[in-house]
Design a protein around this motif. Structure first.
Motif, PDB file in Angstrom:
ATOM      1  N   ALA A   1       0.862  -1.187   0.000  1.00 35.99           N
ATOM      2  CA  ALA A   1       0.000   0.000   0.000  1.00 35.99           C
ATOM      3  C   ALA A   1       0.891   1.228   0.000  1.00 35.99           C
ATOM      4  O   ALA A   1       1.926   1.255   0.663  1.00 35.99           O
ATOM      5  N   GLY A   2       0.504   2.258  -0.743  1.00 37.15           N
ATOM      6  CA  GLY A   2       1.325   3.456  -0.833  1.00 37.15           C
ATOM      7  C   GLY A   2       2.342   3.335  -1.949  1.00 37.15           C
ATOM      8  O   GLY A   2       2.552   2.264  -2.526  1.00 37.15           O
ATOM      9  N   GLY A   3       2.992   4.424  -2.259  1.00 30.50           N
ATOM     10  CA  GLY A   3       3.974   4.421  -3.324  1.00 30.50           C
ATOM     11  C   GLY A   3       5.315   3.904  -2.868  1.00 30.50           C
ATOM     12  O   GLY A   3       5.612   3.830  -1.679  1.00 30.50           O
ATOM     13  N   GLY A   4       6.153   3.515  -3.818  1.00 28.99           N
ATOM     14  CA  GLY A   4       7.520   3.139  -3.527  1.00 28.99           C
ATOM     15  C   GLY A   4       7.626   1.784  -2.857  1.00 28.99           C
ATOM     16  O   GLY A   4       6.808   0.883  -3.067  1.00 28.99           O
ATOM     17  N   THR A   5       8.653   1.643  -2.031  1.00 29.14           N
ATOM     18  CA  THR A   5       8.912   0.379  -1.351  1.00 29.14           C
ATOM     19  C   THR A   5       8.467   0.454   0.106  1.00 29.14           C
ATOM     20  O   THR A   5       8.139   1.525   0.618  1.00 29.14           O
ATOM     21  N   ALA A   6       8.482  -0.706   0.773  1.00 24.68           N
ATOM     22  CA  ALA A   6       8.107  -0.746   2.184  1.00 24.68           C
ATOM     23  C   ALA A   6       9.084   0.083   3.010  1.00 24.68           C
ATOM     24  O   ALA A   6      10.279   0.132   2.723  1.00 24.68           O
ATOM     25  N   ARG A   7       8.570   0.727   4.053  1.00 23.51           N
ATOM     26  CA  ARG A   7       9.395   1.640   4.846  1.00 23.51           C
ATOM     27  C   ARG A   7       9.254   1.355   6.333  1.00 23.51           C
ATOM     28  O   ARG A   7       8.335   0.666   6.776  1.00 23.51           O
ATOM     29  N   PHE A   8      10.166   1.956   7.091  1.00 23.01           N
ATOM     30  CA  PHE A   8      10.306   1.707   8.529  1.00 23.01           C
ATOM     31  C   PHE A   8      10.152   3.010   9.297  1.00 23.01           C
ATOM     32  O   PHE A   8      10.654   4.062   8.891  1.00 23.01           O
ATOM     33  N   THR A   9       9.474   2.935  10.442  1.00 21.98           N
ATOM     34  CA  THR A   9       9.437   4.072  11.364  1.00 21.98           C
ATOM     35  C   THR A   9       9.340   3.547  12.791  1.00 21.98           C
ATOM     36  O   THR A   9       8.898   2.419  13.030  1.00 21.98           O
ATOM     37  N   GLN A  10       9.765   4.374  13.743  1.00 23.69           N
ATOM     38  CA  GLN A  10       9.768   3.999  15.156  1.00 23.69           C
ATOM     39  C   GLN A  10       8.831   4.904  15.944  1.00 23.69           C
ATOM     40  O   GLN A  10       8.652   6.082  15.616  1.00 23.69           O
ATOM     41  N   ILE A  11       8.256   4.358  16.994  1.00 27.27           N
ATOM     42  CA  ILE A  11       7.413   5.148  17.889  1.00 27.27           C
ATOM     43  C   ILE A  11       8.287   6.079  18.729  1.00 27.27           C
ATOM     44  O   ILE A  11       9.146   5.628  19.491  1.00 27.27           O
ATOM     45  N   VAL A  12       8.096   7.356  18.566  1.00 26.64           N
ATOM     46  CA  VAL A  12       8.693   8.397  19.426  1.00 26.64           C
ATOM     47  C   VAL A  12       7.611   9.457  19.615  1.00 26.64           C
ATOM     48  O   VAL A  12       7.712  10.587  19.150  1.00 26.64           O
ATOM     49  N   GLN A  13       6.557   9.081  20.330  1.00 30.77           N
ATOM     50  CA  GLN A  13       5.324   9.850  20.345  1.00 30.77           C
ATOM     51  C   GLN A  13       5.467  11.238  20.941  1.00 30.77           C
ATOM     52  O   GLN A  13       4.666  12.133  20.638  1.00 30.77           O
ATOM     53  N   HIS A  14       6.494  11.468  21.771  1.00 32.05           N
ATOM     54  CA  HIS A  14       6.616  12.789  22.384  1.00 32.05           C
ATOM     55  C   HIS A  14       6.988  13.864  21.365  1.00 32.05           C
ATOM     56  O   HIS A  14       6.807  15.057  21.631  1.00 32.05           O
ATOM     57  N   ARG A  15       7.502  13.489  20.208  1.00 30.80           N
ATOM     58  CA  ARG A  15       7.799  14.473  19.166  1.00 30.80           C
ATOM     59  C   ARG A  15       6.543  15.120  18.598  1.00 30.80           C
ATOM     60  O   ARG A  15       6.636  16.153  17.939  1.00 30.80           O
ATOM     61  N   PHE A  16       5.378  14.509  18.835  1.00 31.88           N
ATOM     62  CA  PHE A  16       4.182  14.908  18.101  1.00 31.88           C
ATOM     63  C   PHE A  16       3.168  15.682  18.938  1.00 31.88           C
ATOM     64  O   PHE A  16       2.069  15.960  18.471  1.00 31.88           O
ATOM     65  N   GLY A  17       3.506  16.029  20.172  1.00 28.75           N
ATOM     66  CA  GLY A  17       2.644  16.929  20.925  1.00 28.75           C
ATOM     67  C   GLY A  17       2.726  18.344  20.369  1.00 28.75           C
ATOM     68  O   GLY A  17       3.746  18.761  19.807  1.00 28.75           O
ATOM     69  N   ALA A  18       1.657  19.104  20.537  1.00 26.02           N
ATOM     70  CA  ALA A  18       1.599  20.451  19.949  1.00 26.02           C
ATOM     71  C   ALA A  18       2.716  21.347  20.474  1.00 26.02           C
ATOM     72  O   ALA A  18       3.296  22.139  19.724  1.00 26.02           O
ATOM     73  N   GLY A  19       3.042  21.247  21.769  1.00 26.56           N
ATOM     74  CA  GLY A  19       4.077  22.101  22.338  1.00 26.56           C
ATOM     75  C   GLY A  19       5.439  21.847  21.727  1.00 26.56           C
ATOM     76  O   GLY A  19       6.194  22.783  21.440  1.00 26.56           O
TER      77      GLY A  19
END
Length: 378
Positions: free
Chosen positions: A119-137
């Motif tokens: 699903a999606g374009g290109g090849t399969a990709r990897f990501t890691q959970i670092v949820q604190h990067r995504f808070g609004a502050g």
């Protein structure tokens, strides 16, 4: 996007709930498989979260999967990641993604040669959970620094002061170099100093100490480090599992303001404090967003899943994951060798490239630790 959750322990519930919430953001994703070495646990998880398929075979699940969420103990993240990428399945993995820089580089190589994405374009990709990067502050502070509105970043403190009783380590894979990769530096404080790196940028040098002061484990139970950044800023980093009053505290001092975050396991805008330098006009730049999502898996998935579905750049890449992991390795190397470590110094010939323990010490039993900490290792 069809998702499989591999490993149905406590953290898996956060993934399932966050994926279910994506429909509120106009994102179509559903968990289709729950996989665990314990078939009963997989069945219970599937029943609780409305997952139509469950079992013990990752091979079978991958045949009907677009994204694999790896929620197993860290010591078995790597083989599942490599298998999924080779099958054209995107990977979302809990922290720490792997146990060493060698394993991180293996993932980078596997991603470069991954199969076309289901699903999606290109090849399969990897990501890691670092949820604190995504808070609004955090996102707001990064924008203000990028714009130069707060002046240069100068000083930071990054403290993960948590408490884990001895019984916490009764789980067989905890507190071991070979299965958890390290102590609070790898498994707990990494969330906070990943956010520190996301805000202050690339690090260049670290000097550190570590100790096994109170828990009968193979790893450390506390570490402390001084970090220098490429922009000249400096920070202290403390990672503890021995602190009865738990807190996750970060403080960022710039030329024009002090910005502080105090929470434990997650934050919203209410957890931030902005103190402008007297005589400046930057107070109005910090505008809270009360309706914004708090830091957490949902906030990260809202940013991640559209990128996976369209082939757009991922908000957290293999390179980001490796940069944070390299700081952890450098903290261990500096602590166990008694010397500063520079970014890029730990290469394939270094024992700390293959293991966070590297050439580090074996600890005496806690009851035998002498009064002088420098004598605690033999």
């Amino acid at each position: 996007m069809r998702a499989t959750i591999l490993g149905t322990g406590a953290i898996a519930a956060l993934h399932a709930d966050a994926l279910a919430a994506l429909s509120h953001h106009g994102i179509e994703a559903r968990v289709t498989h729950a996989v665990d070495i314990d078939p009963g646990r997989a069945a219970d998880f599937a029943a609780r979260h409305g997952v139509p398929n469950h079992g013990t075979s990752l091979d079978e699940a991958l045949a009907d999967t677009d994204v694999l969420h790896i929620c197993t103990p860290p010591g078995v993240h790597l083989p599942a990641t490599l298998q999924a990428l080779a099958a054209g399945v995107h990977v979302v993995v809990e922290k720490p993604a792997v146990l060493s820089l060698k394993e991180a580089d293996a993932i980078a190589a596997a991603e470069r040669s991954a199969a076309p994405a289901r699903a999606g374009g290109g090849t399969a990709r990897f990501t890691q959970i670092v949820q604190h990067r995504f808070g609004a502050g955090a996102l707001r502070l990064r924008r203000l620094l990028d714009d130069g509105a707060l002046g240069r970043p100068l000083v930071a403190t990054c403290d993960t002061m948590w408490f884990r009783p001895p019984a916490y380590f009764d789980v067989p894979w905890r507190g071991r170099w070979d299965t958890e990769g390290g102590g609070p530096t790898m498994g707990h404080g990494i969330h906070q100093f990943d956010l520190l790196l996301a805000i202050f940028g690339e690090w260049t040098e670290v000097t550190a100490m570590a100790g096994r002061l109170a828990r009968e484990v193979d790893t450390e139970d506390v570490s402390m480090a001084i970090v220098r950044f490429a922009n000249g800023a400096m920070a202290s980093v403390t990672n503890s599992l021995l602190s009865p009053r738990q807190a996750s505290d970060l403080r960022f001092d710039t030329e024009k303001a002090t910005i502080e975050l105090s929470h434990v396991y997650g934050y919203s805008d209410e957890n931030w404090t902005f103190t402008p330098l007297e005589g400046t006009d930057v107070a109005q730049l910090w505008t809270p967003e009360p309706d914004a999502l708090p830091s957490g898996h949902e906030a990260q998935f809202v940013a991640t899943y559209p990128a996976l579905a369209t082939g757009a750049p991922l908000p957290v890449t293999v390179s980001d994951t490796r940069g944070t992991l390299e700081l952890a390795a450098a903290i261990y190397r500096s602590a166990f060798t008694g010397t500063p470590v520079r970014a890029g110094q730990i290469g394939p010939a270094d024992p700390f490239y293959e293991s966070m323990r590297g050439s580090g010490p074996e600890w005496r039993p806690v009851k035998d630790v002498p009064a002088h900490p420098e004598e605690a290792a033999r």
